[in-house]
Structure formats: C-alpha cells, structure tokens
Design a protein around this motif. Structure first.
Motif, PDB file in Angstrom:
ATOM      1  N   GLY A   1      -2.917  -4.800  -1.394  1.00 28.00           N
ATOM      2  CA  GLY A   1      -2.901  -4.714  -2.850  1.00 28.00           C
ATOM      3  C   GLY A   1      -3.932  -3.721  -3.362  1.00 28.00           C
ATOM      4  N   MET A   2      -5.116  -3.755  -2.797  1.00 31.38           N
ATOM      5  CA  MET A   2      -6.164  -2.814  -3.172  1.00 31.38           C
ATOM      6  C   MET A   2      -5.760  -1.379  -2.829  1.00 31.38           C
ATOM      7  SD  MET A   2      -8.368  -4.569  -4.649  1.00 31.38           S
ATOM      8  CE  MET A   2      -9.697  -5.720  -4.663  1.00 31.38           C
ATOM      9  N   GLN A   3      -5.181  -1.209  -1.639  1.00 31.18           N
ATOM     10  CA  GLN A   3      -4.728   0.127  -1.222  1.00 31.18           C
ATOM     11  C   GLN A   3      -3.646   0.641  -2.171  1.00 31.18           C
ATOM     12  OE1 GLN A   3      -3.330  -0.194   2.825  1.00 31.18           O
ATOM     13  NE2 GLN A   3      -5.363  -0.632   3.636  1.00 31.18           N
ATOM     14  N   CYS A   4      -2.689  -0.207  -2.481  1.00 25.14           N
ATOM     15  CA  CYS A   4      -1.579   0.218  -3.351  1.00 25.14           C
ATOM     16  C   CYS A   4      -2.043   0.534  -4.761  1.00 25.14           C
ATOM     17  CB  CYS A   4      -0.497  -0.858  -3.363  1.00 25.14           C
ATOM     18  SG  CYS A   4       0.398  -0.995  -1.796  1.00 25.14           S
ATOM     19  N   MET A   5      -3.016  -0.183  -5.279  1.00 25.84           N
ATOM     20  CA  MET A   5      -3.507   0.093  -6.624  1.00 25.84           C
ATOM     21  C   MET A   5      -4.251   1.418  -6.666  1.00 25.84           C
ATOM     22  SD  MET A   5      -4.512  -3.555  -8.336  1.00 25.84           S
ATOM     23  CE  MET A   5      -5.730  -4.032  -7.136  1.00 25.84           C
ATOM     24  N   GLN A   6      -4.832   1.838  -5.538  1.00 24.41           N
ATOM     25  CA  GLN A   6      -5.549   3.107  -5.485  1.00 24.41           C
ATOM     26  C   GLN A   6      -4.617   4.293  -5.282  1.00 24.41           C
ATOM     27  OE1 GLN A   6      -8.463   2.531  -2.415  1.00 24.41           O
ATOM     28  NE2 GLN A   6      -9.764   1.252  -3.696  1.00 24.41           N
ATOM     29  N   GLU A   7      -3.408   4.039  -4.772  1.00 31.01           N
ATOM     30  CA  GLU A   7      -2.469   5.136  -4.497  1.00 31.01           C
ATOM     31  C   GLU A   7      -1.854   5.695  -5.756  1.00 31.01           C
ATOM     32  OE1 GLU A   7       0.402   3.741  -1.621  1.00 31.01           O
ATOM     33  OE2 GLU A   7      -1.124   3.558  -0.097  1.00 31.01           O
TER      34      GLU A   7
ATOM     35  N   THR B   1       3.089  -1.573  -7.656  1.00 32.49           N
ATOM     36  CA  THR B   1       2.084  -2.123  -6.743  1.00 32.49           C
ATOM     37  C   THR B   1       2.705  -3.215  -5.884  1.00 32.49           C
ATOM     38  OG1 THR B   1       0.265  -1.610  -8.255  1.00 32.49           O
ATOM     39  CG2 THR B   1      -0.138  -3.322  -6.595  1.00 32.49           C
ATOM     40  N   CYS B   2       3.477  -4.089  -6.500  1.00 32.19           N
ATOM     41  CA  CYS B   2       4.111  -5.186  -5.764  1.00 32.19           C
ATOM     42  C   CYS B   2       5.062  -4.657  -4.692  1.00 32.19           C
ATOM     43  CB  CYS B   2       4.863  -6.099  -6.725  1.00 32.19           C
ATOM     44  SG  CYS B   2       3.791  -6.944  -7.915  1.00 32.19           S
ATOM     45  N   GLU B   3       5.854  -3.656  -5.057  1.00 33.04           N
ATOM     46  CA  GLU B   3       6.790  -3.073  -4.101  1.00 33.04           C
ATOM     47  C   GLU B   3       6.056  -2.368  -2.967  1.00 33.04           C
ATOM     48  OE1 GLU B   3       9.344  -0.750  -6.613  1.00 33.04           O
ATOM     49  OE2 GLU B   3      10.186  -2.560  -7.535  1.00 33.04           O
ATOM     50  N   CYS B   4       4.964  -1.697  -3.291  1.00 37.03           N
ATOM     51  CA  CYS B   4       4.139  -1.028  -2.280  1.00 37.03           C
ATOM     52  C   CYS B   4       3.583  -2.040  -1.292  1.00 37.03           C
ATOM     53  CB  CYS B   4       3.013  -0.270  -2.981  1.00 37.03           C
ATOM     54  SG  CYS B   4       1.782   0.459  -1.872  1.00 37.03           S
ATOM     55  N   VAL B   5       3.041  -3.137  -1.790  1.00 32.54           N
ATOM     56  CA  VAL B   5       2.482  -4.177  -0.919  1.00 32.54           C
ATOM     57  C   VAL B   5       3.573  -4.735  -0.012  1.00 32.54           C
ATOM     58  CG1 VAL B   5       1.430  -6.477  -0.839  1.00 32.54           C
ATOM     59  CG2 VAL B   5       0.600  -4.787  -2.481  1.00 32.54           C
ATOM     60  N   TYR B   6       4.736  -5.008  -0.576  1.00 30.54           N
ATOM     61  CA  TYR B   6       5.823  -5.551   0.236  1.00 30.54           C
ATOM     62  C   TYR B   6       6.214  -4.576   1.335  1.00 30.54           C
ATOM     63  CZ  TYR B   6       9.883  -7.851   1.956  1.00 30.54           C
ATOM     64  OH  TYR B   6      10.766  -8.465   2.805  1.00 30.54           O
ATOM     65  N   GLU B   7       6.304  -3.299   1.002  1.00 35.86           N
ATOM     66  CA  GLU B   7       6.654  -2.295   2.019  1.00 35.86           C
ATOM     67  C   GLU B   7       5.654  -2.306   3.170  1.00 35.86           C
ATOM     68  OE1 GLU B   7       7.145   1.509   0.153  1.00 35.86           O
ATOM     69  OE2 GLU B   7       8.715   0.754  -1.171  1.00 35.86           O
ATOM     70  N   LYS B   8       4.380  -2.449   2.838  1.00 36.48           N
ATOM     71  CA  LYS B   8       3.338  -2.470   3.874  1.00 36.48           C
ATOM     72  C   LYS B   8       3.461  -3.705   4.771  1.00 36.48           C
ATOM     73  CE  LYS B   8      -0.026   0.358   1.393  1.00 36.48           C
ATOM     74  NZ  LYS B   8      -0.152   1.465   2.315  1.00 36.48           N
TER      75      LYS B   8
ATOM     76  N   GLU C   1      -4.508  -9.788   4.439  1.00 39.31           N
ATOM     77  CA  GLU C   1      -3.779  -8.518   4.508  1.00 39.31           C
ATOM     78  C   GLU C   1      -3.184  -8.168   3.151  1.00 39.31           C
ATOM     79  OE1 GLU C   1      -0.918  -9.275   7.564  1.00 39.31           O
ATOM     80  OE2 GLU C   1      -2.303  -8.727   9.163  1.00 39.31           O
ATOM     81  N   ILE C   2      -2.645  -9.139   2.472  1.00 40.30           N
ATOM     82  CA  ILE C   2      -2.035  -8.900   1.166  1.00 40.30           C
ATOM     83  C   ILE C   2      -3.081  -8.391   0.182  1.00 40.30           C
ATOM     84  CG2 ILE C   2      -0.897  -9.978  -0.818  1.00 40.30           C
ATOM     85  CD1 ILE C   2       0.853  -9.527   1.698  1.00 40.30           C
ATOM     86  N   VAL C   3      -4.255  -8.972   0.198  1.00 43.55           N
ATOM     87  CA  VAL C   3      -5.332  -8.510  -0.685  1.00 43.55           C
ATOM     88  C   VAL C   3      -5.690  -7.068  -0.341  1.00 43.55           C
ATOM     89  CG1 VAL C   3      -7.738  -8.833  -1.336  1.00 43.55           C
ATOM     90  CG2 VAL C   3      -6.230 -10.813  -1.119  1.00 43.55           C
TER      91      VAL C   3
END
Length: 85
Positions: free
Chosen positions: A79-85, A41-48, A74-76
C-alpha cells in the motif's frame, strides 16, 4: 500506521466490485476503497499480491491467506509503495 493496518485488514473481509476482475480482486478492491484508499492504489496492491501468491491461490484461499500477520504486513508495505507510485 496502526490505523492504516486496520483499514487494510478490513479490506480482506469485505465486499465486491464490478467488471471482469476475479471475485477475490473485486472483494479486495471494494474493501480497500471502503477503508479509504483510492481505486488505483487498491488495484495496484492487489496486482502486487497476485504477483506474489498467484491468481489461482488467491481465488481459492484468499480468506485463509489474508488472516496471516505476514500477509497483512505485506499489504501495508505494498500500500505504501503503491501510494508513492
């Protein structure tokens, strides 16, 4: 939601991880993990955020960017998007 925002805000102000990632990515992911999120999730958020702001801008001005309310929102969202992926 406020707790999640607080946790994600902390990630901007903390640590470093290992590997071939940039310094800003290492710091982001370590802080994110300290806030309770998993590595993927953290890596996904950073990529975004890197896609939006660019690697060079993040590397040079990460601390300044991370202090804006817009960036934290944006980070929040990411983060929500990445947790759903």
């Amino acid at each position: 939601m406020k707790t999640y925002l607080t946790i994600l805000s902390i990630l901007f102000l903390t640590g470093a991880i290992s590997g071939c990632a940039s310094k800003s990515e290492r710091e982001f992911v370590k802080g994110c993990k300290m806030g309770g999120a998993d590595s993927s999730t953290c890596e996904c958020v950073y990529e975004k955020i890197e896609d939006k702001y660019g690697a060079d801008r993040l590397e040079e001005k990460f601390y300044i960017i991370s202090q804006t309310a817009e960036f934290q929102d944006e980070i929040v969202r990411y983060g929500m998007q990445c947790m759903q992926e």
